[in-house]
Design a protein around this motif. Sequence first.
Motif, short mmCIF file in Angstrom:
data_model
loop_
_atom_site.label_atom_id
_atom_site.label_comp_id
_atom_site.label_asym_id
_atom_site.label_seq_id
_atom_site.Cartn_x
_atom_site.Cartn_y
_atom_site.Cartn_z
N GLU A 162 0.83 -1.21 0.00
CA GLU A 162 0.00 0.00 0.00
C GLU A 162 0.86 1.26 0.00
OE1 GLU A 162 -4.07 -0.86 2.33
OE2 GLU A 162 -2.26 -1.48 3.41
N THR A 163 1.96 1.24 0.71
CA THR A 163 2.84 2.40 0.78
C THR A 163 3.56 2.62 -0.54
OG1 THR A 163 3.08 2.06 3.17
CG2 THR A 163 4.71 3.48 2.10
N VAL A 164 3.99 1.55 -1.19
CA VAL A 164 4.63 1.67 -2.50
C VAL A 164 3.63 2.24 -3.51
CG1 VAL A 164 5.73 0.43 -4.41
CG2 VAL A 164 6.31 -0.16 -2.04
N ILE A 165 2.40 1.74 -3.47
CA ILE A 165 1.36 2.24 -4.38
C ILE A 165 1.11 3.72 -4.12
CG2 ILE A 165 -1.11 2.10 -4.94
CD1 ILE A 165 -0.82 -0.98 -4.47
N ALA A 166 1.02 4.11 -2.85
CA ALA A 166 0.81 5.52 -2.52
C ALA A 166 1.97 6.38 -3.01
CB ALA A 166 0.62 5.69 -1.01
N ALA A 167 3.18 5.86 -2.89
CA ALA A 167 4.34 6.61 -3.39
C ALA A 167 4.25 6.80 -4.90
CB ALA A 167 5.64 5.89 -3.01
N LEU A 168 3.85 5.75 -5.60
CA LEU A 168 3.70 5.83 -7.06
C LEU A 168 2.62 6.84 -7.45
CD1 LEU A 168 4.39 4.65 -9.91
CD2 LEU A 168 2.52 3.02 -9.51
N LEU A 169 1.53 6.87 -6.70
CA LEU A 169 0.34 7.63 -7.10
C LEU A 169 0.12 8.91 -6.29
CD1 LEU A 169 -2.10 4.60 -7.55
CD2 LEU A 169 -0.67 5.73 -9.29
N HIS A 170 1.10 9.33 -5.51
CA HIS A 170 0.86 10.46 -4.60
C HIS A 170 0.50 11.76 -5.31
CE1 HIS A 170 5.08 11.35 -5.53
NE2 HIS A 170 4.85 12.58 -5.08
N ASP A 171 0.91 11.94 -6.55
CA ASP A 171 0.60 13.17 -7.29
C ASP A 171 -0.46 12.97 -8.37
OD1 ASP A 171 2.14 15.03 -5.92
OD2 ASP A 171 3.89 14.78 -7.22
N ILE A 172 -1.22 11.88 -8.30
CA ILE A 172 -2.22 11.58 -9.32
C ILE A 172 -3.28 12.69 -9.41
CG2 ILE A 172 -3.82 10.22 -7.88
CD1 ILE A 172 -2.74 8.98 -11.30
N GLY A 173 -3.47 13.43 -8.35
CA GLY A 173 -4.44 14.53 -8.35
C GLY A 173 -4.12 15.60 -9.37
N GLY B 217 -6.55 13.70 -5.59
CA GLY B 217 -5.98 12.37 -5.84
C GLY B 217 -6.52 11.32 -4.90
N ALA B 218 -6.61 11.64 -3.61
CA ALA B 218 -7.12 10.67 -2.64
C ALA B 218 -8.56 10.28 -2.97
CB ALA B 218 -7.03 11.24 -1.23
N ASN B 219 -9.38 11.25 -3.32
CA ASN B 219 -10.77 10.95 -3.66
C ASN B 219 -10.87 10.13 -4.94
OD1 ASN B 219 -11.79 12.21 -1.39
ND2 ASN B 219 -11.94 14.20 -2.40
N TYR B 220 -10.03 10.43 -5.90
CA TYR B 220 -10.00 9.65 -7.14
C TYR B 220 -9.62 8.20 -6.85
CZ TYR B 220 -8.17 7.91 -11.60
OH TYR B 220 -7.90 7.15 -12.70
N LYS C 64 -5.93 3.28 3.31
CA LYS C 64 -4.54 3.61 3.66
C LYS C 64 -3.84 4.29 2.50
CE LYS C 64 -0.11 1.73 5.19
NZ LYS C 64 0.65 0.54 5.62
N VAL C 65 -4.00 3.76 1.29
CA VAL C 65 -3.40 4.40 0.11
C VAL C 65 -3.92 5.83 -0.01
CG1 VAL C 65 -3.28 4.38 -2.43
CG2 VAL C 65 -2.97 2.25 -1.15
N ALA C 66 -5.24 5.99 0.09
CA ALA C 66 -5.84 7.32 -0.06
C ALA C 66 -5.33 8.28 1.02
CB ALA C 66 -7.36 7.22 -0.01
N GLN C 67 -5.25 7.80 2.26
CA GLN C 67 -4.79 8.68 3.34
C GLN C 67 -3.32 9.06 3.19
OE1 GLN C 67 -5.86 7.80 7.38
NE2 GLN C 67 -7.86 7.01 6.77
N LEU C 68 -2.50 8.14 2.73
CA LEU C 68 -1.09 8.48 2.50
C LEU C 68 -0.97 9.53 1.40
CD1 LEU C 68 0.62 4.99 2.79
CD2 LEU C 68 0.80 6.91 4.39
N VAL C 69 -1.72 9.36 0.33
CA VAL C 69 -1.72 10.35 -0.76
C VAL C 69 -2.20 11.70 -0.22
CG1 VAL C 69 -2.84 11.00 -2.94
CG2 VAL C 69 -1.91 8.69 -2.63
N GLN C 70 -3.28 11.68 0.53
CA GLN C 70 -3.82 12.92 1.06
C GLN C 70 -2.87 13.57 2.08
OE1 GLN C 70 -7.95 12.76 1.72
NE2 GLN C 70 -8.10 14.89 2.28
N GLY C 71 -2.07 12.76 2.75
CA GLY C 71 -1.22 13.28 3.81
C GLY C 71 0.14 13.80 3.39
N HIS C 72 0.53 13.63 2.12
CA HIS C 72 1.90 14.03 1.78
C HIS C 72 2.09 15.55 1.80
CE1 HIS C 72 0.52 14.52 -2.46
NE2 HIS C 72 1.65 15.17 -2.67
#
Length: 193
Positions: free
Chosen positions: A50-61, A84-87, A96-104
Amino acid sequence: MTSNCEKLIAEVFTLLKKSEEMDYFGEEVSQLAHSLQCAKLAADTGADEETVIAALLHDIGHLCASDDAERMGAVGVADHEAVGANYLRACGFSEKVAQLVQGHVQAKRYLTFKNPRYMAGLSAASLETLAHQGSPMSTQEAEAFEHDPLFEAKLRLRSWDEQGKKVGWQIPPLETYRGMLASHLKGMAGEGN
């Protein structure tokens, strides 16, 4: 459901691939290179899927936002972390992925409050986005953030975000992450592995 999973991955990959030709807001790497570098940094530390996925997608927004989304001048989509988190939630990624993206972005605001040397080391583009993102946290915001169950993970993601701007670094291609995303999305849909 598998075909839906494949469609979601194709959609996410299309967004990321389009960013290969896009500058990363004043940095010397493309948005795609930045995303791949962050994912590699996460994977290299042994971070969970989940953390690797969040790292990959953190700027998808920045990539999935509508054309009429509010912008931060020339440095991207305002509130890209929430967009990005909502997407990602809508696509079926874990909370967890969404929250990590939202939290960066929260992590950047926290670190600039807590550590003046961190702020001094930010790139010009990162400083410009910080001004749009609420500037350094207040004491109260920082104390609340420190109690976030994903506090440490959000700080690690922020660290990879800052490091993932290396020119000429050989990194695995996007396709490397297809199986990981498929496994994650199938698991979230209750399909197992």
